[in-house]
Design a protein around this motif. Structure first.
Motif, PDB file in Angstrom:
ATOM      1  N   PRO A  79     -91.295 -15.955  36.139  1.00 50.20           N
ATOM      2  CA  PRO A  79     -92.306 -15.980  35.062  1.00 50.20           C
ATOM      3  C   PRO A  79     -92.605 -17.409  34.623  1.00 50.20           C
ATOM      4  CG  PRO A  79     -90.556 -14.410  34.557  1.00 50.20           C
ATOM      5  CD  PRO A  79     -90.100 -15.191  35.743  1.00 50.20           C
ATOM      6  N   SER A  80     -93.890 -17.677  34.365  1.00 48.45           N
ATOM      7  CA  SER A  80     -94.273 -19.040  33.973  1.00 48.45           C
ATOM      8  C   SER A  80     -93.946 -19.301  32.506  1.00 48.45           C
ATOM      9  CB  SER A  80     -95.763 -19.260  34.223  1.00 48.45           C
ATOM     10  OG  SER A  80     -96.503 -18.209  33.633  1.00 48.45           O
ATOM     11  N   SER A  81     -93.848 -18.222  31.724  1.00 43.30           N
ATOM     12  CA  SER A  81     -93.570 -18.398  30.293  1.00 43.30           C
ATOM     13  C   SER A  81     -92.100 -18.165  29.972  1.00 43.30           C
ATOM     14  CB  SER A  81     -94.422 -17.414  29.487  1.00 43.30           C
ATOM     15  OG  SER A  81     -93.953 -17.339  28.157  1.00 43.30           O
ATOM     16  N   GLU A  82     -91.581 -19.012  29.119  1.00 44.92           N
ATOM     17  CA  GLU A  82     -90.186 -18.864  28.671  1.00 44.92           C
ATOM     18  C   GLU A  82     -90.042 -17.636  27.770  1.00 44.92           C
ATOM     19  OE1 GLU A  82     -87.471 -20.632  29.597  1.00 44.92           O
ATOM     20  OE2 GLU A  82     -88.820 -21.626  30.999  1.00 44.92           O
ATOM     21  N   LYS A  83     -91.179 -17.088  27.330  1.00 40.20           N
ATOM     22  CA  LYS A  83     -91.142 -15.945  26.423  1.00 40.20           C
ATOM     23  C   LYS A  83     -91.110 -14.617  27.177  1.00 40.20           C
ATOM     24  CE  LYS A  83     -93.375 -18.266  22.572  1.00 40.20           C
ATOM     25  NZ  LYS A  83     -94.650 -18.798  22.140  1.00 40.20           N
ATOM     26  N   SER A  84     -90.967 -14.664  28.490  1.00 42.19           N
ATOM     27  CA  SER A  84     -90.940 -13.431  29.276  1.00 42.19           C
ATOM     28  C   SER A  84     -89.805 -12.512  28.807  1.00 42.19           C
ATOM     29  CB  SER A  84     -90.714 -13.763  30.755  1.00 42.19           C
ATOM     30  OG  SER A  84     -90.367 -12.594  31.464  1.00 42.19           O
ATOM     31  N   ALA A  90     -81.822 -10.929  30.130  1.00 45.23           N
ATOM     32  CA  ALA A  90     -80.714 -11.725  30.684  1.00 45.23           C
ATOM     33  C   ALA A  90     -79.750 -12.144  29.583  1.00 45.23           C
ATOM     34  CB  ALA A  90     -81.265 -12.955  31.399  1.00 45.23           C
ATOM     35  N   SER A  91     -80.302 -12.579  28.462  1.00 46.82           N
ATOM     36  CA  SER A  91     -79.486 -13.049  27.344  1.00 46.82           C
ATOM     37  C   SER A  91     -78.760 -11.885  26.656  1.00 46.82           C
ATOM     38  CB  SER A  91     -80.423 -13.799  26.387  1.00 46.82           C
ATOM     39  OG  SER A  91     -79.928 -13.805  25.112  1.00 46.82           O
ATOM     40  N   GLU A 118     -77.475 -12.074  35.340  1.00 42.71           N
ATOM     41  CA  GLU A 118     -78.173 -13.179  36.009  1.00 42.71           C
ATOM     42  C   GLU A 118     -79.395 -12.589  36.709  1.00 42.71           C
ATOM     43  OE1 GLU A 118     -77.603 -16.329  39.701  1.00 42.71           O
ATOM     44  OE2 GLU A 118     -75.860 -15.152  39.049  1.00 42.71           O
ATOM     45  N   LEU A 119     -80.557 -13.153  36.433  1.00 47.27           N
ATOM     46  CA  LEU A 119     -81.785 -12.683  37.075  1.00 47.27           C
ATOM     47  C   LEU A 119     -82.249 -13.717  38.096  1.00 47.27           C
ATOM     48  CD1 LEU A 119     -83.797 -11.301  34.017  1.00 47.27           C
ATOM     49  CD2 LEU A 119     -82.740  -9.970  35.804  1.00 47.27           C
ATOM     50  N   SER A 170     -89.130  -2.770  29.887  1.00 50.47           N
ATOM     51  CA  SER A 170     -88.639  -1.778  28.913  1.00 50.47           C
ATOM     52  C   SER A 170     -87.753  -0.739  29.606  1.00 50.47           C
ATOM     53  CB  SER A 170     -89.800  -1.095  28.174  1.00 50.47           C
ATOM     54  OG  SER A 170     -90.671  -0.445  29.076  1.00 50.47           O
ATOM     55  N   ALA A 171     -88.141  -0.349  30.828  1.00 49.81           N
ATOM     56  CA  ALA A 171     -87.334   0.610  31.600  1.00 49.81           C
ATOM     57  C   ALA A 171     -85.985   0.006  31.976  1.00 49.81           C
ATOM     58  CB  ALA A 171     -88.093   1.041  32.853  1.00 49.81           C
ATOM     59  N   LEU A 172     -86.011  -1.277  32.369  1.00 48.16           N
ATOM     60  CA  LEU A 172     -84.778  -1.963  32.768  1.00 48.16           C
ATOM     61  C   LEU A 172     -83.831  -2.104  31.578  1.00 48.16           C
ATOM     62  CD1 LEU A 172     -83.120  -3.572  34.860  1.00 48.16           C
ATOM     63  CD2 LEU A 172     -84.462  -5.606  34.255  1.00 48.16           C
ATOM     64  N   GLN A 173     -84.384  -2.429  30.422  1.00 48.61           N
ATOM     65  CA  GLN A 173     -83.553  -2.574  29.220  1.00 48.61           C
ATOM     66  C   GLN A 173     -82.830  -1.271  28.904  1.00 48.61           C
ATOM     67  OE1 GLN A 173     -84.459  -5.298  26.319  1.00 48.61           O
ATOM     68  NE2 GLN A 173     -84.271  -3.950  24.572  1.00 48.61           N
ATOM     69  N   HIS A 174     -83.555  -0.156  28.983  1.00 52.41           N
ATOM     70  CA  HIS A 174     -82.972   1.156  28.712  1.00 52.41           C
ATOM     71  C   HIS A 174     -81.882   1.487  29.744  1.00 52.41           C
ATOM     72  CE1 HIS A 174     -82.646   5.346  27.569  1.00 52.41           C
ATOM     73  NE2 HIS A 174     -82.877   5.691  28.822  1.00 52.41           N
ATOM     74  N   PHE A 175     -82.179   1.174  31.009  1.00 53.99           N
ATOM     75  CA  PHE A 175     -81.240   1.436  32.108  1.00 53.99           C
ATOM     76  C   PHE A 175     -79.925   0.673  31.894  1.00 53.99           C
ATOM     77  CE2 PHE A 175     -79.593   0.387  36.376  1.00 53.99           C
ATOM     78  CZ  PHE A 175     -79.484   1.658  36.940  1.00 53.99           C
ATOM     79  N   LEU A 176     -80.035  -0.613  31.557  1.00 53.57           N
ATOM     80  CA  LEU A 176     -78.840  -1.444  31.350  1.00 53.57           C
ATOM     81  C   LEU A 176     -78.071  -0.999  30.103  1.00 53.57           C
ATOM     82  CD1 LEU A 176     -80.267  -4.975  32.229  1.00 53.57           C
ATOM     83  CD2 LEU A 176     -78.702  -3.603  33.606  1.00 53.57           C
ATOM     84  N   LEU A 177     -78.797  -0.550  29.097  1.00 53.33           N
ATOM     85  CA  LEU A 177     -78.177  -0.046  27.869  1.00 53.33           C
ATOM     86  C   LEU A 177     -77.296   1.154  28.181  1.00 53.33           C
ATOM     87  CD1 LEU A 177     -78.453  -1.066  24.973  1.00 53.33           C
ATOM     88  CD2 LEU A 177     -80.223   0.639  24.586  1.00 53.33           C
TER      89      LEU A 177
END
Length: 249
Positions: A12-17, A23-24, A29-30, A238-245
């Motif tokens: 991603p070009s933006s740090e706000k991705s 990751a944080s 690690e992505l 959003s799907a990845l966040q839920h999956f990792l949760l």
């Protein structure tokens, strides 16, 4: 435990991705590494389509790739694009990208708002006398052609670029130690099986975006662990966040 995720897209070009937030938040690690790349076709292959760019008065751009390869092809063919050429783009962002090649303010540029070709058709229909040329990838469906035919617009599609496997180096193959792989196109799955003919999924989770990519995973005999978009999770992040949760709590 998922610690290292390969996302098969450019960084991603933006740090706000949202990827960086994930990751944080989850301490993962992505690694951003496209499995596919886009390259222009040769002038010989273009000429074989028997198309003369200057026979057309308007160009339809559906992506930045289309813009890059259209102007590159014109340069290689030594075709000077006339100043009165009209450009129709699916979004304003894509239309602004034309500035990379021509002086924007002197051009007649039109764009849609949704990013879908359907949204651009009414504008094109107001310019019925134009002859439209649509630069495309070698992998495309007939949607654009059908929409333009329905409005009886004079048009022609042409292939100007192709999607090919972005091959892994021997070093990358050796260090392929991911806990999760995320794909966004069927071509990415083809690239995986090409680069890793003996790929053994084991505990590696596979995530996909879009029904065609999900089908490609299943057709390749692999296990699909996360499919997006869904009603509840419209984006991959959003799907990845839920999956990792769920996986890591």
């Amino acid at each position: 435990m998922i610690k290292k995720i390969l996302v098969s897209q450019p960084k991603p070009s933006s740090e706000k991705s949202p990827y960086y937030d994930i990751a944080s938040k989850f301490g993962v690690e992505l690694v951003f590494r496209p499995f596919i790349k886009v390259e222009g076709i040769s002038t010989k292959d273009f000429r074989a389509q028997k198309i003369n760019i200057l026979d057309y008065s308007a160009i339809v751009f559906t992506s930045r790739h289309a813009i890059d390869h259209f102007f590159t092809m014109a340069k290689e063919l030594r075709v000077a694009i006339p100043e009165d050429m009209k450009y129709f783009c699916v979004t304003e962002t894509i239309s602004l990208y034309i500035q990379k090649y021509v002086q924007y303010r002197k051009r007649k540029v039109f764009f849609g708002t949704t990013g879908k070709i359907d949204d651009l058709i009414p504008t094109m229909a107001k310019h019925k006398s134009e002859k439209y040329l649509v630069p495309m990838s070698d992998v495309h469906n007939d949607t654009v052609a059908q929409l333009l035919e329905a409005k009886k617009l004079n048009h022609r599609e042409c292939v100007m670029y192709r999607t090919v496997s972005n091959d892994f180096t021997p070093e990358e193959v050796k260090n392929f130690d991911y806990d999760m792989l995320i794909f966004f196109s069927p071509s990415g799955i083809e690239s995986l099986t090409k680069n890793f003919p003996d790929f053994n999924q084991g505990d590696i989770a596979i995530a996909t975006f879009g029904p065609a990519t999900a089908k490609a995973v299943k057709d390749a005999g692999l296990r699909l662990d996360l499919e997006a978009p869904s009603e509840k999770y419209p984006s991959m992040t959003s799907a990845l966040q839920h999956f990792l949760l769920e996986k890591q709590g």
